[in-house]
Enzyme design. Sequence first.
Site, PDB file in Angstrom:
ATOM      1  N   GLY A  11       2.725 -16.740  19.066  1.00  0.00           N
ATOM      2  CA  GLY A  11       2.358 -16.068  17.890  1.00  0.00           C
ATOM      3  C   GLY A  11       2.499 -16.760  16.842  1.00  0.00           C
ATOM      4  N   ALA A  12       2.432 -17.910  16.741  1.00  0.00           N
ATOM      5  CA  ALA A  12       2.269 -18.714  15.493  1.00  0.00           C
ATOM      6  C   ALA A  12       3.528 -18.567  14.703  1.00  0.00           C
ATOM      7  CB  ALA A  12       1.070 -18.781  14.880  1.00  0.00           C
ATOM      8  N   ARG A  14       5.503 -19.106  12.000  1.00  0.00           N
ATOM      9  CA  ARG A  14       5.661 -20.180  11.088  1.00  0.00           C
ATOM     10  C   ARG A  14       6.909 -21.023  10.551  1.00  0.00           C
ATOM     11  NH1 ARG A  14       5.806 -19.910   5.320  1.00  0.00           N
ATOM     12  NH2 ARG A  14       5.158 -21.773   4.563  1.00  0.00           N
ATOM     13  N   ASN A  58      -4.180 -15.460  24.570  1.00  0.00           N
ATOM     14  CA  ASN A  58      -3.752 -14.199  24.694  1.00  0.00           C
ATOM     15  C   ASN A  58      -2.311 -14.063  25.746  1.00  0.00           C
ATOM     16  OD1 ASN A  58      -3.053 -11.468  25.062  1.00  0.00           O
ATOM     17  ND2 ASN A  58      -5.204 -11.023  25.174  1.00  0.00           N
ATOM     18  N   VAL A  59      -1.026 -14.044  25.388  1.00  0.00           N
ATOM     19  CA  VAL A  59      -0.114 -13.819  26.160  1.00  0.00           C
ATOM     20  C   VAL A  59      -0.046 -12.926  27.151  1.00  0.00           C
ATOM     21  CG1 VAL A  59       1.756 -15.326  24.766  1.00  0.00           C
ATOM     22  CG2 VAL A  59       1.759 -12.938  24.619  1.00  0.00           C
ATOM     23  N   ASN A  85       7.662 -15.453  20.453  1.00  0.00           N
ATOM     24  CA  ASN A  85       7.520 -14.825  19.196  1.00  0.00           C
ATOM     25  C   ASN A  85       6.500 -13.806  18.738  1.00  0.00           C
ATOM     26  OD1 ASN A  85       8.106 -14.858  15.959  1.00  0.00           O
ATOM     27  ND2 ASN A  85       5.955 -15.679  16.241  1.00  0.00           N
ATOM     28  N   TYR A 150       7.171   0.093  20.594  1.00  0.00           N
ATOM     29  CA  TYR A 150       7.747  -1.345  20.005  1.00  0.00           C
ATOM     30  C   TYR A 150       9.105  -1.296  20.549  1.00  0.00           C
ATOM     31  CZ  TYR A 150       8.836  -4.726  16.610  1.00  0.00           C
ATOM     32  OH  TYR A 150       9.367  -5.957  16.177  1.00  0.00           O
ATOM     33  N   ALA A 152      10.856   0.116  22.830  1.00  0.00           N
ATOM     34  CA  ALA A 152      10.931  -0.041  24.494  1.00  0.00           C
ATOM     35  C   ALA A 152      10.441  -1.509  24.778  1.00  0.00           C
ATOM     36  CB  ALA A 152      10.017   1.064  25.076  1.00  0.00           C
ATOM     37  N   LYS A 154      10.835  -4.087  23.070  1.00  0.00           N
ATOM     38  CA  LYS A 154      12.020  -5.184  22.430  1.00  0.00           C
ATOM     39  C   LYS A 154      13.242  -4.759  23.158  1.00  0.00           C
ATOM     40  CE  LYS A 154       9.545  -7.269  19.515  1.00  0.00           C
ATOM     41  NZ  LYS A 154       9.379  -8.488  19.556  1.00  0.00           N
TER      42      LYS A 154
HETATM   43  P1  NAP Z   1       3.394 -11.255  12.585  1.00  0.00           P
HETATM   44  O1  NAP Z   1       3.436 -11.524  11.126  1.00  0.00           O
HETATM   45  O2  NAP Z   1       2.572  -9.990  12.731  1.00  0.00           O
HETATM   46  O3  NAP Z   1       3.123 -12.232  13.805  1.00  0.00           O
HETATM   47  C1  NAP Z   1       3.139 -11.877  15.052  1.00  0.00           C
HETATM   48  C2  NAP Z   1       2.053 -12.721  15.616  1.00  0.00           C
HETATM   49  O4  NAP Z   1       1.928 -12.620  16.841  1.00  0.00           O
HETATM   50  C3  NAP Z   1       0.659 -12.921  14.738  1.00  0.00           C
HETATM   51  O5  NAP Z   1       0.472 -14.197  14.303  1.00  0.00           O
HETATM   52  C4  NAP Z   1      -0.230 -12.695  16.104  1.00  0.00           C
HETATM   53  O6  NAP Z   1      -1.207 -13.777  16.088  1.00  0.00           O
HETATM   54  C5  NAP Z   1       0.614 -12.931  17.485  1.00  0.00           C
HETATM   55  N1  NAP Z   1       0.093 -12.343  18.527  1.00  0.00           N
HETATM   56  C6  NAP Z   1      -0.183 -11.080  18.388  1.00  0.00           C
HETATM   57  N2  NAP Z   1      -0.653 -10.732  20.026  1.00  0.00           N
HETATM   58  C7  NAP Z   1      -0.781 -11.794  20.559  1.00  0.00           C
HETATM   59  C8  NAP Z   1      -1.088 -12.329  21.783  1.00  0.00           C
HETATM   60  N3  NAP Z   1      -1.639 -11.321  22.735  1.00  0.00           N
HETATM   61  N4  NAP Z   1      -1.039 -13.543  22.247  1.00  0.00           N
HETATM   62  C9  NAP Z   1      -0.548 -14.654  21.176  1.00  0.00           C
HETATM   63  N5  NAP Z   1      -0.217 -14.283  20.094  1.00  0.00           N
HETATM   64  C10 NAP Z   1      -0.231 -12.925  19.595  1.00  0.00           C
HETATM   65  O7  NAP Z   1       4.859 -10.453  12.777  1.00  0.00           O
HETATM   66  P2  NAP Z   1       6.192 -11.276  12.445  1.00  0.00           P
HETATM   67  O8  NAP Z   1       6.869 -10.118  11.402  1.00  0.00           O
HETATM   68  O9  NAP Z   1       6.134 -12.783  12.032  1.00  0.00           O
HETATM   69  O10 NAP Z   1       7.074 -11.227  13.666  1.00  0.00           O
HETATM   70  C11 NAP Z   1       7.384 -12.110  14.586  1.00  0.00           C
HETATM   71  C12 NAP Z   1       8.317 -11.707  15.738  1.00  0.00           C
HETATM   72  O11 NAP Z   1       9.423 -11.038  15.271  1.00  0.00           O
HETATM   73  C13 NAP Z   1       7.458 -10.401  16.311  1.00  0.00           C
HETATM   74  O12 NAP Z   1       7.800 -10.639  17.788  1.00  0.00           O
HETATM   75  C14 NAP Z   1       8.131  -9.154  15.929  1.00  0.00           C
HETATM   76  O13 NAP Z   1       8.437  -8.063  16.798  1.00  0.00           O
HETATM   77  C15 NAP Z   1       9.610  -9.812  15.559  1.00  0.00           C
HETATM   78  N6  NAP Z   1      10.389  -9.020  14.762  1.00  0.00           N
HETATM   79  C16 NAP Z   1       9.767  -9.031  13.297  1.00  0.00           C
HETATM   80  C17 NAP Z   1      10.592  -8.305  12.328  1.00  0.00           C
HETATM   81  C18 NAP Z   1      10.374  -8.349  10.926  1.00  0.00           C
HETATM   82  O14 NAP Z   1      11.035  -7.563  10.101  1.00  0.00           O
HETATM   83  N7  NAP Z   1       9.331  -8.840  10.519  1.00  0.00           N
HETATM   84  C19 NAP Z   1      11.656  -7.903  12.740  1.00  0.00           C
HETATM   85  C20 NAP Z   1      11.994  -7.649  14.090  1.00  0.00           C
HETATM   86  C21 NAP Z   1      11.453  -8.377  15.174  1.00  0.00           C
HETATM   87  P3  NAP Z   1      -2.983 -13.301  16.449  1.00  0.00           P
HETATM   88  O15 NAP Z   1      -3.356 -12.546  15.087  1.00  0.00           O
HETATM   89  O16 NAP Z   1      -3.427 -14.658  16.543  1.00  0.00           O
HETATM   90  O17 NAP Z   1      -2.945 -12.654  17.379  1.00  0.00           O
END
Ligand code: NAP
Length: 242
Positions: A11-12, A14, A58-59, A85, A150, A152, A154
Amino acid sequence: MQEMKTALVTGAGRGIAKNLAESGFYVIVNYNGSRENAENVVNEIISSGGRAKALQCNVSDTDAVAKMTDDIKSEFGTIDVLVNNAGIVKDNLIVRMTEKDFDDVISTNLKGTFNTIKYVSKAMIKQRHGRIVNISSVVGIVGNAGQANYAASKAGIIGLTKSAAKELAGRNITVNAVAPGFITTEMTDKLSDDVKEQMMAAIPLKRFGTTKDIADAVAFLVSDNASYITGQVIEVNGGMNM
Ligand code: NAP
């Protein structure tokens, strides 16, 4: 075949990818649809003197994860670190949530994490070392109205983390979870100011988290300093849940 320490970040992520590159890992930046985003992460790492490449997969697709793992093994020999991630949200109240929205979120977040652990741990078992960090969420611990799918997924990641930690400990592989609170990213930028204000009121440290806060916890868990920590959930949430 190149021999260097490698880290696969799904999920890249960064901040996580950049931090691992700074720690000396060759970082494989996985993405599904957002190729440009993943390539930007890779270019940022390379321009700061690190090593990285982007890899599409696609994971939630089991066969694709098996292939991605084989490709990494044949190019690099080892996979030292796996950070799960990748994650999506499809929020709604339970009474309005469609079966598809439930299944999609479980499939990417929970099954995706299972898939990568399944294939990458095979390589780690052979190496007799490895570090796995799964990104959960505070929501998986305390629940959240409108996020049943979501939450469930997590919460499931936490059970998966502890089970994998028990299965893999004998092979010198640690498996931990990081549970972020409210982190400023694209996922949370979309929320209304009202929701953001409510969230802020619940954060004792009175600021939203940054991707660096999460990346620092991940970097610690994959470092030698954390070699005696496994099966744990590190909450990085400014005290939102204690
Ligand atoms: P984000 O910007 O939406 O990044 C999530 C990444 O997952 C996207 O780059 C997406 O890339 C990739 N992804 C989605 N489906 C995928 C798949 N099937 N296979 C491979 N890659 C996939 O979200 P974020 O906020 O950085 O979140 C990162 C992690 O932290 C997530 O697991 C999220 O649940 C967790 N988290 C975030 C927060 C928060 O406040 N932001 C809080 C708690 C937990 P593509 O577009 O290439 O699919």
